[in-house]
Design an enzyme around this catalytic site. Structure first.
Site, PDB file in Angstrom:
ATOM      1  N   SER A  43      -6.888  -6.967  -4.972  1.00 19.99           N
ATOM      2  CA  SER A  43      -6.146  -6.929  -3.612  1.00 19.99           C
ATOM      3  C   SER A  43      -6.686  -5.995  -2.549  1.00 19.99           C
ATOM      4  O   SER A  43      -7.444  -5.269  -2.641  1.00 19.99           O
ATOM      5  CB  SER A  43      -4.562  -6.517  -4.234  1.00 19.99           C
ATOM      6  OG  SER A  43      -4.760  -5.020  -4.361  1.00 19.99           O
ATOM      7  N   LYS A  44      -5.856  -6.190  -1.495  1.00 15.46           N
ATOM      8  CA  LYS A  44      -6.231  -5.305  -0.249  1.00 15.46           C
ATOM      9  C   LYS A  44      -6.109  -3.905  -0.725  1.00 15.46           C
ATOM     10  O   LYS A  44      -6.852  -2.871  -0.411  1.00 15.46           O
ATOM     11  CB  LYS A  44      -5.544  -5.732   0.839  1.00 15.46           C
ATOM     12  CG  LYS A  44      -5.536  -4.827   1.724  1.00 15.46           C
ATOM     13  CD  LYS A  44      -4.564  -5.068   3.282  1.00 15.46           C
ATOM     14  CE  LYS A  44      -4.673  -4.329   4.330  1.00 15.46           C
ATOM     15  NZ  LYS A  44      -3.962  -3.054   3.945  1.00 15.46           N
TER      16      LYS A  44
END
Length: 519
Positions: free
Chosen positions: A263-264
């Protein structure tokens, strides 16, 4: 039938590298099979729409060299390619599902649905679904009298259209990567197909658009597998089962430790990008760094993504886009997730830097040098001289400044401590006199500078290694850099003489000052 594939992102923010990999596999499959690659923007959820995100997606694909054959930008035979512009198409298909009894109208408010989910949950940690178990408890056309339904609609009461998922059926699809995959329909909820604002949800729109655009193969991430039974049922209920595309649910790109989807947040935490290009959120003005701005070449980025979940069956790791088209086959895509390794990603970039010609690299590196010094503040042509000397030390494009800043400007700091450690009067005299001789050197190039240096080393009875490191530090600032005489040749006679003189004089002053302090 001609192969037609599509990438259908929602314009809600930055483009995750998993999304770009989906684009890549679509692109490779289309090119390998003489087909068309379509970009379709799925912007039916207007509450999540982000200004500028659609253009950003297209910019990312252009940077990667994965240009679609049909898109909102280019048009095509199945335009429009934005779902928001196709709104009028979807209601007729929702009506068809209502008429056949495969869908129903629901008037429940958000509060009523939340109450049902809490009251009928199976355990404390779950929520009940809107499905065959609970639909009979809710306000919908299955529980209300026909006249009441008509009255509510006539009065403008907001409603949605839901698919009526059958109970106790097995829904099966054949996945190109996973083989036959089966689902128990009793575990599938009655998804909303048409929202109260008249816009379709993803579930209805993806099926209708894939049918109308004659999509033959659908590639998407494995996180969409739970939705697959709804889509298979819709293809069947709309009478299009024979035209349903072949599915391929791609493996996840995992965190470096393999524990969950990348994920970011992971990128922020571990210091690497997860977006293809910089993305600035228009609401918060927060910028998330991308691979492009970090200094990746698009060819390296694409090559790296190709290997995250696929291999050619050989030891080869470096592939041009054309080679990937020739080698790509869906049966070599892995079922399991692929761990993201940023060090490996940088390795790919280093390989491509080494393979890129110096003139092309000069054009790519120039913006990074300009950022440090300002444009047109250094001699024309110097980049082409510097790049071959330092490219083997560079992994990312900004490294060319870190590894070669001293070619463009005198170093801001000098590691004089490393020089002073073995400094003596003999070396002081050597550098002073050799530097004076350099001013009169008639030919200024690598060989003549080295010959002069060797002559003075012999004259003063020194070993070459004793004075090479101090010379390097004088010119570069530290114990690094390419050949020292090549550095001197490029920075020029005056700059070489001045840098040597500044250090030698500085050391002499320090020695004199310290001596008098101790007296």
């Amino acid at each position: 039938m001609k192969v037609r594939v599509r990438f259908a992102p929602s314009p809600t923010g930055g483009l995750h590298l998993g999304g770009v990999r989906t684009v890549l596999y679509n692109y490779l499959f289309a090119r390998a099979n003489g087909g068309n690659f379509v970009l379709r923007i799925e912007d039916t959820d207007q509450t999540r729409y982000v200004e500028g995100a659609e253009q950003y997606i297209m910019d990312c694909l252009n940077w990667c060299g994965l240009v679609p054959d049909e898109s909102p930008e280019k048009g095509g035979p199945y335009a429009p390619y934005r779902q928001s512009e196709r709104k009028q198409l979807y209601r007729q298909y929702a009506e068809r599902l209502l008429d056949s009894g495969h869908a129903y109208v629901a008037f429940d408010t958000a509060e009523e649905i939340e109450k049902m989910r809490k009251e009928h949950r199976i355990d404390e940690n779950s929520h009940a679904q809107y499905d065959h178990r609970t639909r009979g408890l809710m306000r919908n056309s299955l529980t209300l009298e026909p006249g009441e339904v008509e009255s509510l609609i006539a009065a403008g009461t907001p409603y949605v259209v839901r698919i009526k998922v059958p109970e106790n059926e097995t829904v099966t699809l054949t996945d190109m990567i996973r083989g036959d995959v089966s689902f128990d329909s009793s575990l599938v909820d009655d998804k909303v197909l048409l929202k109260a604002d008249g816009m379709p949800t993803y579930h209805l729109a993806v099926v209708v658009d894939d049918y109308l655009m004659k999509i033959t193969h659908a590639f998407r991430g494995e996180e969409w597998l739970p939705s697959a039974p709804v889509h298979v049922l819709l293809w069947d209920y709309l009478g299009w089962k024979e035209q349903m595309p072949q599915w391929a649910h791609l493996p996840l790109i995992l965190k470096p430790d393999g524990n969950g989807k990348l994920s970011k947040r992971d990128g922020d935490r571990l210091g690497f990008p997860v977006f293809a290009m910089n993305w600035t959120d228009p609401k918060t003005n927060e910028t998330t760094k991308g691979f492009r701005e970090m200094g990746f070449l698009p060819q390296a980025f694409v090559n790296m993504l190709a290997m995250l979940g696929w291999n050619s069956g050989s030891e080869q790791e470096i592939f041009s886009l054309d080679e990937l088209v020739q080698k790509f086959s869906i049966d070599r895509v892995h079922k399991g997730g692929a761990k993201f390794d940023f060090e490996k990603a940088k390795w790919f970039n280093h390989q491509y830097i080494q393979r890129t010609d110096d003139a092309t690299l000069a054009g790519l590196v120039k913006p990074y040098i300009d950022k440090e010094l300002g444009p047109d503040s250094y001699r024309e042509g110097i980049l082409e001289q510097v790049i071959p000397l330092i490219k083997d030390r560079c992994t990312l494009l900004p490294d060319f400044w870190a590894q070669g800043h001293f070619f463009f400007a005198a170093p801001q700091t000098i590691d004089t401590a490393a020089i002073k450690e073995k400094w003596n009067a003999q070396k002081q005299e050597f550098f002073t006199n050799w530097n004076n001789a350099l001013e009169d050197l008639p030919l200024w190039n690598h060989d003549s500078i080295e010959a002069s240096f060797n002559e003075f080393v012999a004259k003063y009875g020194l070993k070459k290694g004793e004075v090479m490191l101090p010379l390097r530090i004088m010119l570069v600032g530290g114990k690094y850099g390419p050949g020292v005489f090549a550095i001197a040749e490029i920075i020029g006679k005056n700059e070489t003489v001045n840098r040597i003189n500044d250090v030698v004089v500085g050391i002499a002053i320090d020695i004199y000052t310290n001596r008098h302090k101790n007296e």
